[in-house]
Design a protein around this motif. Sequence first.
Motif: not given
Ligand SMILES: [Zn+2]
Length: 244
Positions: A194, A197, A229, A232
């Motif tokens: 991701c 994050c 992800c 997020c």
């Molecule tokens: Zn993420």
Amino acid sequence: MEKIDFLNCDEFKLIKELMGISDEDKTDFTMDIRADDPNLKISPGGITYKGSRVILYIRDQVQYGDKINEYKFHLIECATLKAMRKQNRYDKYVVSTSTTGKFKVNRIINNRSVESEEKLHVCKHCLQKLNRQGYYFTYENFSIEEFFSVMKDDNSGNFSDLPDENDLTAPTNVYPKNWDEISRRLKEKHNYTCQECHRNFSDCKSLLHVHHKNGLKHDCRESNLEVLCYDCHQAKHSHKITRK
Ligand SMILES: [Zn+2]
Ligand SMILES: [Zn+2]
Ligand SMILES: [Zn+2]
């Protein structure tokens, strides 16, 4: 020689639309506008009629679940347009010369686009700003025609920059056919991580999505895409995410 169905040709429909004549009206129809009418300008940059003022609105209205959004049309540079520009959402707007208040709208449900003509309302931010400048326009009985004629000589509130596309040229805001492939490749390139994050999802690839930063699903330039992800990705949208 093949006979041309003039009443069904796109240019003719367009001119009728500009004149506010219903598409159903196929009989008893005289066209007062000639192609060399200096008021009518059709160019790659857009269509203008009776001067330079145009209207901005979001033609492609993506529907999530039962929630039907009604976007507004804009007359001048306003708080909404400024905010949309800041959020990189400005490319969603198209230019229109409608004076009837009816606009070409694509309702997009599950990546399928249904064309319709809808009556839209004027943006309240635009109205407030105009009325602060001493004009008096009302929300309920707003007439674009009246607006165009009142504002004829006032260029102070013009848009600071016009979107590239008009309501006829803008590509439909749907995912391209090869979207799965584009998305798969990008996730691979980012090693299933991701970009927000930085967690790795190699073991759970289905939780990894690819997000369009400017909200235009057909704009798959890499600079407009982001591997995110589920968490997020959801954080970037106010609606529930349905597609990866
Ligand atoms: Zn993420
Ligand atoms: Zn506005
Ligand atoms: Zn997204």
